[in-house]
Design an enzyme around this catalytic site. Structure first.
Site, PDB file in Angstrom:
ATOM      1  N   ALA A 190      -2.190 -11.972   2.527  1.00 57.26           N
ATOM      2  CA  ALA A 190      -2.474 -13.280   1.915  1.00 57.26           C
ATOM      3  C   ALA A 190      -2.950 -14.344   2.897  1.00 57.26           C
ATOM      4  O   ALA A 190      -3.150 -15.490   2.513  1.00 57.26           O
ATOM      5  CB  ALA A 190      -1.229 -13.776   1.172  1.00 57.26           C
TER       6      ALA A 190
ATOM      7  N   ASN B 120      -2.331  -6.813  -2.600  1.00 58.27           N
ATOM      8  CA  ASN B 120      -3.715  -7.247  -2.341  1.00 58.27           C
ATOM      9  C   ASN B 120      -4.286  -6.687  -1.036  1.00 58.27           C
ATOM     10  O   ASN B 120      -5.496  -6.525  -0.911  1.00 58.27           O
ATOM     11  CB  ASN B 120      -3.729  -8.787  -2.309  1.00 58.27           C
ATOM     12  CG  ASN B 120      -5.023  -9.337  -1.766  1.00 58.27           C
ATOM     13  OD1 ASN B 120      -6.054  -9.313  -2.426  1.00 58.27           O
ATOM     14  ND2 ASN B 120      -4.977  -9.823  -0.518  1.00 58.27           N
TER      15      ASN B 120
ATOM     16  N   SER C 175     -10.676  -2.293  -7.237  1.00 54.97           N
ATOM     17  CA  SER C 175     -12.069  -2.723  -7.044  1.00 54.97           C
ATOM     18  C   SER C 175     -12.943  -2.076  -8.111  1.00 54.97           C
ATOM     19  O   SER C 175     -12.604  -0.990  -8.611  1.00 54.97           O
ATOM     20  CB  SER C 175     -12.554  -2.281  -5.659  1.00 54.97           C
ATOM     21  OG  SER C 175     -13.955  -2.359  -5.576  1.00 54.97           O
TER      22      SER C 175
ATOM     23  N   TYR D 127     -13.256   4.384   0.432  1.00 57.08           N
ATOM     24  CA  TYR D 127     -12.753   3.177  -0.242  1.00 57.08           C
ATOM     25  C   TYR D 127     -12.640   3.417  -1.752  1.00 57.08           C
ATOM     26  O   TYR D 127     -11.614   3.115  -2.359  1.00 57.08           O
ATOM     27  CB  TYR D 127     -13.723   2.025   0.055  1.00 57.08           C
ATOM     28  CG  TYR D 127     -13.331   0.674  -0.498  1.00 57.08           C
ATOM     29  CD1 TYR D 127     -12.296  -0.066   0.059  1.00 57.08           C
ATOM     30  CD2 TYR D 127     -14.024   0.114  -1.576  1.00 57.08           C
ATOM     31  CE1 TYR D 127     -11.959  -1.317  -0.438  1.00 57.08           C
ATOM     32  CE2 TYR D 127     -13.701  -1.132  -2.079  1.00 57.08           C
ATOM     33  CZ  TYR D 127     -12.669  -1.849  -1.505  1.00 57.08           C
ATOM     34  OH  TYR D 127     -12.340  -3.087  -1.999  1.00 57.08           O
TER      35      TYR D 127
ATOM     36  N   LYS E 253      -9.271   3.226  -4.087  1.00 55.15           N
ATOM     37  CA  LYS E 253      -9.152   2.223  -5.158  1.00 55.15           C
ATOM     38  C   LYS E 253      -9.009   2.893  -6.531  1.00 55.15           C
ATOM     39  O   LYS E 253      -8.374   2.343  -7.429  1.00 55.15           O
ATOM     40  CB  LYS E 253     -10.358   1.280  -5.128  1.00 55.15           C
ATOM     41  CG  LYS E 253     -10.379   0.351  -3.908  1.00 55.15           C
ATOM     42  CD  LYS E 253      -9.120  -0.509  -3.817  1.00 55.15           C
ATOM     43  CE  LYS E 253      -9.254  -1.654  -2.842  1.00 55.15           C
ATOM     44  NZ  LYS E 253      -7.999  -2.428  -2.701  1.00 55.15           N
TER      45      LYS E 253
ATOM     46  N   ILE F 264     -17.019 -10.146  -4.122  1.00 54.26           N
ATOM     47  CA  ILE F 264     -16.391 -11.457  -3.941  1.00 54.26           C
ATOM     48  C   ILE F 264     -16.668 -11.953  -2.519  1.00 54.26           C
ATOM     49  O   ILE F 264     -16.577 -11.173  -1.553  1.00 54.26           O
ATOM     50  CB  ILE F 264     -14.855 -11.369  -4.171  1.00 54.26           C
ATOM     51  CG1 ILE F 264     -14.524 -10.677  -5.508  1.00 54.26           C
ATOM     52  CG2 ILE F 264     -14.198 -12.744  -4.077  1.00 54.26           C
ATOM     53  CD1 ILE F 264     -15.023 -11.364  -6.762  1.00 54.26           C
TER      54      ILE F 264
END
Ligand code: NAD
Length: 245
Positions: free
Chosen positions: A10, A87, A140, A153, A157, A186
């Site tokens: 975070a 996250n 994702s 990745y 995910k 993002i």
């Protein structure tokens, strides 16, 4: 009584925006970081200035021992743990044939084992006894549709989506909800390696013609954690500008 949220990774990016969103809801917040101590400390100070109860904790989530110590620390500081946002994550661009066993293990250790450790520790040490809680896993769009040169990745995910759905079924009777958020592209450090041309090519694939902001992911996470989402579990919600429909 105030609720408590733990957000992994975070100190910056999407996780940081999620911390701000929960601060608006008057949560007690644990900002987990890995190597970004300075950024985590700065965020803690900013939130504390706004009157938010906020702790920071450094841990490598691929280590079960470090995760268990973190959950103990959250519980001894705040006395509760109502929401976990998994996250933290890493990304990697490589041809499939260039991915080494070490690359694969590192990806799975952080994303899959990390999410497993944090979730299982929070459940065993608190949520299952309380028979309440909300777990939100950041996956994702690439876990839904796959990305070329991101097989590692995408695999990790996709595993997070499977974990979310299976766990939602197992935890329903314990009144614990589990959902996944699958952001599109993002604007964060994770995409800083993309060239101008790559960015333009990606935007052409997005109906809203732009990348998303961390805040546009954070509001979805906040909603899923709230009582307004009390009948939502096992779902995959995708703030992606229409890139995947
Ligand atoms: P980021 O790189 O800013 O954040 C990732 C965080 O994970 C960092 O704070 C990092 O310290 C932490 N982390 C990495 N390895 C760790 C470890 N071993 N132990 C503990 N923490 C570790 O990137 P971001 O874009 O904010 O990504 C946040 C999440 O959103 C990630 O799971 C990412 O996969 C996901 N996501 C991002 C995008 C995007 O386009 N940015 C799109 C879809 C999903």
């Amino acid at each position: 009584m105030k609720k408590t949220v733990l957000i992994t990774g975070a100190a910056k990016g999407i996780g940081r925006a999620i911390a701000y969103e929960f601060a608006k809801q008057e949560y007690q917040i644990c900002i987990h970081y890995h190597t970004s101590f300075d950024l985590a400390k700065k965020l803690q100070e900013e939130l504390q200035e706004q009157g938010v109860s906020c702790m920071i904790y450094g841990a490598d989530i691929s280590s079960r021992k470090e995760v268990d110590n973190m959950i103990d620390s959250v519980l001894s500081t705040f006395g509760s743990l109502d929401v976990v946002v998994n996250n933290a994550g890493i990304c990697e661009y490589k041809l499939f044939t260039d991915i080494t066993e070490q690359d694969l293990n590192e990806m799975l250790d952080v994303t899959v084992a990390g999410t497993f450790h944090v979730t299982q520790s929070a459940l065993k040490k608190y949520m299952l006894h309380q028979k309440s809680g909300s777990i939100i896993n950041i996956s994702s769009i690439w876990g839904m549709v796959g990305a070329s040169c991101e097989v590692n990745y995408s695999t990790s995910k996709a595993a997070i989506i499977g974990m979310t759905k299976a766990l939602a079924k197992e935890l329903g009777l314990s009144n614990i909800r589990v959902n996944a958020v699958t952001p599109g592209v993002i604007q964060t450090d994770m995409n800083q390696k993309l060239t101008e041309e790559e960015c333009e090519a990606l935007k052409e694939e997005i109906p809203l013609s732009r990348f998303g902001s961390p805040e546009e992911v954070a509001t979805v996470v906040r909603f899923l954690a709230s009582d307004e989402a009390s009948y939502i579990t096992g779902q995959v919600i995708s703030p992606n500008g229409g890139m995947v429909i």
